[in-house]
Design an enzyme around this catalytic site. Structure first.
Site, mmCIF file in Angstrom:
data_model
loop_
_atom_site.group_PDB
_atom_site.id
_atom_site.type_symbol
_atom_site.label_atom_id
_atom_site.label_comp_id
_atom_site.label_asym_id
_atom_site.label_seq_id
_atom_site.Cartn_x
_atom_site.Cartn_y
_atom_site.Cartn_z
ATOM 1 N N GLY A 192 0.836 -1.195 0.000
ATOM 2 C CA GLY A 192 0.000 0.000 0.000
ATOM 3 C C GLY A 192 0.872 1.247 0.000
ATOM 4 O O GLY A 192 2.114 1.147 0.033
ATOM 5 N N ASP A 193 0.213 2.404 -0.078
ATOM 6 C CA ASP A 193 0.926 3.688 -0.045
ATOM 7 C C ASP A 193 1.929 3.841 -1.189
ATOM 8 O O ASP A 193 3.004 4.411 -1.008
ATOM 9 C CB ASP A 193 1.652 3.877 1.310
ATOM 10 C CG ASP A 193 0.751 3.548 2.486
ATOM 11 O OD1 ASP A 193 -0.394 4.012 2.484
ATOM 12 O OD2 ASP A 193 1.191 2.813 3.393
ATOM 13 N N GLY A 244 -3.159 6.801 -5.900
ATOM 14 C CA GLY A 244 -4.054 7.947 -6.123
ATOM 15 C C GLY A 244 -3.525 8.843 -7.234
ATOM 16 O O GLY A 244 -4.262 9.227 -8.141
ATOM 17 N N LYS A 245 -2.226 9.138 -7.177
ATOM 18 C CA LYS A 245 -1.615 9.983 -8.212
ATOM 19 C C LYS A 245 -1.645 9.294 -9.573
ATOM 20 O O LYS A 245 -1.866 9.931 -10.592
ATOM 21 C CB LYS A 245 -0.147 10.260 -7.849
ATOM 22 C CG LYS A 245 0.023 11.349 -6.814
ATOM 23 C CD LYS A 245 1.496 11.639 -6.652
ATOM 24 C CE LYS A 245 1.732 12.639 -5.542
ATOM 25 N NZ LYS A 245 3.146 12.716 -5.194
ATOM 26 N N HIS A 251 -6.344 7.733 -0.060
ATOM 27 C CA HIS A 251 -5.852 8.268 -1.331
ATOM 28 C C HIS A 251 -5.641 9.769 -1.217
ATOM 29 O O HIS A 251 -6.511 10.482 -0.738
ATOM 30 C CB HIS A 251 -6.856 7.987 -2.452
ATOM 31 C CG HIS A 251 -6.719 6.624 -3.014
ATOM 32 N ND1 HIS A 251 -7.577 6.118 -3.947
ATOM 33 C CD2 HIS A 251 -5.817 5.653 -2.772
ATOM 34 C CE1 HIS A 251 -7.209 4.884 -4.258
ATOM 35 N NE2 HIS A 251 -6.148 4.582 -3.554
ATOM 36 N N THR A 260 -4.633 -7.589 4.919
ATOM 37 C CA THR A 260 -5.993 -7.079 5.028
ATOM 38 C C THR A 260 -6.947 -8.222 4.670
ATOM 39 O O THR A 260 -6.496 -9.340 4.409
ATOM 40 C CB THR A 260 -6.196 -5.809 4.188
ATOM 41 O OG1 THR A 260 -7.446 -5.218 4.572
ATOM 42 C CG2 THR A 260 -6.189 -6.077 2.683
HETATM 43 P P1 IMP Z 1 -7.044 -3.545 8.068
HETATM 44 O O1 IMP Z 1 -7.197 -3.571 6.581
HETATM 45 O O2 IMP Z 1 -7.485 -2.265 8.686
HETATM 46 O O3 IMP Z 1 -7.632 -4.758 8.733
HETATM 47 O O4 IMP Z 1 -5.461 -3.626 8.378
HETATM 48 C C1 IMP Z 1 -4.710 -4.789 8.103
HETATM 49 C C2 IMP Z 1 -3.266 -4.426 7.751
HETATM 50 O O5 IMP Z 1 -3.217 -3.784 6.483
HETATM 51 C C3 IMP Z 1 -2.620 -3.453 8.733
HETATM 52 O O6 IMP Z 1 -1.246 -3.780 8.838
HETATM 53 C C4 IMP Z 1 -2.789 -2.096 8.056
HETATM 54 O O7 IMP Z 1 -1.793 -1.186 8.447
HETATM 55 C C5 IMP Z 1 -2.641 -2.489 6.587
HETATM 56 N N1 IMP Z 1 -3.385 -1.596 5.677
HETATM 57 C C6 IMP Z 1 -4.710 -1.622 5.412
HETATM 58 N N2 IMP Z 1 -5.041 -0.704 4.499
HETATM 59 C C7 IMP Z 1 -3.882 -0.078 4.156
HETATM 60 C C8 IMP Z 1 -3.579 0.955 3.212
HETATM 61 O O8 IMP Z 1 -4.423 1.482 2.501
HETATM 62 N N3 IMP Z 1 -2.262 1.336 3.159
HETATM 63 C C9 IMP Z 1 -1.305 0.740 3.907
HETATM 64 N N4 IMP Z 1 -1.551 -0.245 4.787
HETATM 65 C C10 IMP Z 1 -2.832 -0.653 4.906
HETATM 66 MG MG MG Z 2 -3.015 4.776 0.261
#
Ligand code: IMP
Ligand code: MG
Length: 333
Positions: free
Chosen positions: A15-16, A20-21, A46, A186
């Site tokens: 992620g990250d 979005g960009k 985003h 996730t």
């Molecule tokens: P959850 O999706 O909130 O259950 O989180 C599960 C794991 O995924 C955790 O380690 C979060 O930090 C990571 N995580 C969930 N969504 C994102 C995202 O959009 N960006 C980065 N990490 C994410």
């Molecule tokens: Mg993000």
């Protein structure tokens, strides 16, 4: 009108990755009739810049910023209160929120889900948005769907997609429920195949865009990113220069050199055709050029050397990849 083609944008790391960009860049430079989210909920974050102004969304797809219909798909999870908050925020900023629609099959995140997340999933460092408990109820066939929620009535949409479709990924490859470092993942499918749940056959997929950063970051708990990374002065200089603080959680992201071995796996399983590697300027700012490959650390003199190495390695190992771009050479990224 039937579906002409589908492009997909996904994250290749944790992620990250500036998806979005990338989505904003694609929507500006192509004609899309729909931009759709296929999984996850408001755990994502985003950041979008429109005419120099910064906007943040968590659930609503970025199409709305460019006047394109924006669909929250059947495998997404929706927190009605947070959805309404985002909707009002977009409306107040002059965007046409009538473009935003939710599949009636999407599942609802309740207060109970959020409380359960906070109580039982703390050790996994989740975003505390009730994601895991909501998907648990969905797959346990005890969930609540958007079609039964009064406040969402005006936003439901259960029609067929048409024309050109862009699917906007959330999270990234290594947070996927199947491929990530389980249980530090996730609860949904972050891989492009998951996008087919929006209602199109795989034959319609044209391009698969993959976003990666030139270094790795992890927000949340993961044994692959130990706390000791936060004590490494070189890596912390990247955190500082790159502003590696979570959009959704405000936590410092644990940062490490790019793991090229993992990126190659992600490219080969997703079938990404076009990879965009961002945050080049951050490594240039700190003047450090390193990555992991074949489990060894490799150091370079400058960015040019590092890019040549990455491009050559990916070209030699990832058959589906047609183009490799770096931020700085792509407008807006
Ligand atoms: P959850 O999706 O909130 O259950 O989180 C599960 C794991 O995924 C955790 O380690 C979060 O930090 C990571 N995580 C969930 N969504 C994102 C995202 O959009 N960006 C980065 N990490 C994410
Ligand atoms: Mg993000």
């Amino acid at each position: 009108m039937s579906i002409s083609k589908v492009d997909i944008c996904c994250g290749l790391n944790w992620g990250d990755e500036a998806k979005g960009k990338l989505v904003a860049h694609l929507v500006k430079n192509n004609h899309y009739d729909y931009v759709c989210r296929w999984a996850g909920g408001n755990n994502a974050g985003h950041t979008i810049y429109v005419d120099g102004k910064k906007y943040k969304t968590h659930l609503i797809p970025s199409g709305v910023f460019y006047n394109v219909k924006s669909i929250i798909g059947p495998d997404c999870v929706v927190n009605p209160e947070s959805f309404m908050g985002e909707l009002n925020y977009l409306r107040e900023n002059g965007f046409d929120t009538s473009l935003i629609k939710i599949s009636p099959k999407a599942h609802i995140v309740t207060e109970t889900h959020i409380n359960e997340d906070k109580e039982k999933y703390k050790d996994q460092g989740t975003t505390s948005n009730g994601i895991a408990p909501c998907y648990k109820d969905k797959y346990g066939r005890k969930g609540i769907r958007a079609e039964s929620v009064d406040s969402l009535k005006d936003y439901l949409w259960d029609e067929m997609l048409e024309g050109n479709v862009l699917c906007e990924g959330a999270q990234g490859f290594w947070l996927d429920i199947n491929y990530g470092n389980y249980p530090f993942v996730t609860s949904s499918t972050t891989l492009p195949y998951g996008a087919c749940c929006l209602g199109f056959p795989p034959q319609k997929i044209d391009k698969i865009y993959g976003a990666s950063k030139i270094y790795d970051t992890r927000s949340g708990t993961d044994p692959l990113f130990p706390e000791s990374l936060l004590e490494d002065p070189e890596l912390m200089s990247i955190v500082k220069a790159g502003g590696e603080i979570g959009t959704t959680t405000g936590r410092i992201r644990k940062t490490n050199w790019l793991n090229l071995d993992k990126l190659i796996v992600a490219l080969n399983i997703t079938g990404v055709t076009d990879i965009i590697i961002s945050k080049i300027d951050v490594l240039e700012k700190v003047g450090l050029y390193k990555l992991f490959h074949n489990s060894d650390i490799i150091c370079f003199e400058n960015m040019e050397e590092m890019q040549t190495y990455i491009t050559t390695t990916i070209s030699g190992t990832c058959d589906y990849v047609k183009t490799i771009s770096y931020s700085g050479n792509v407008e807006g990224i």
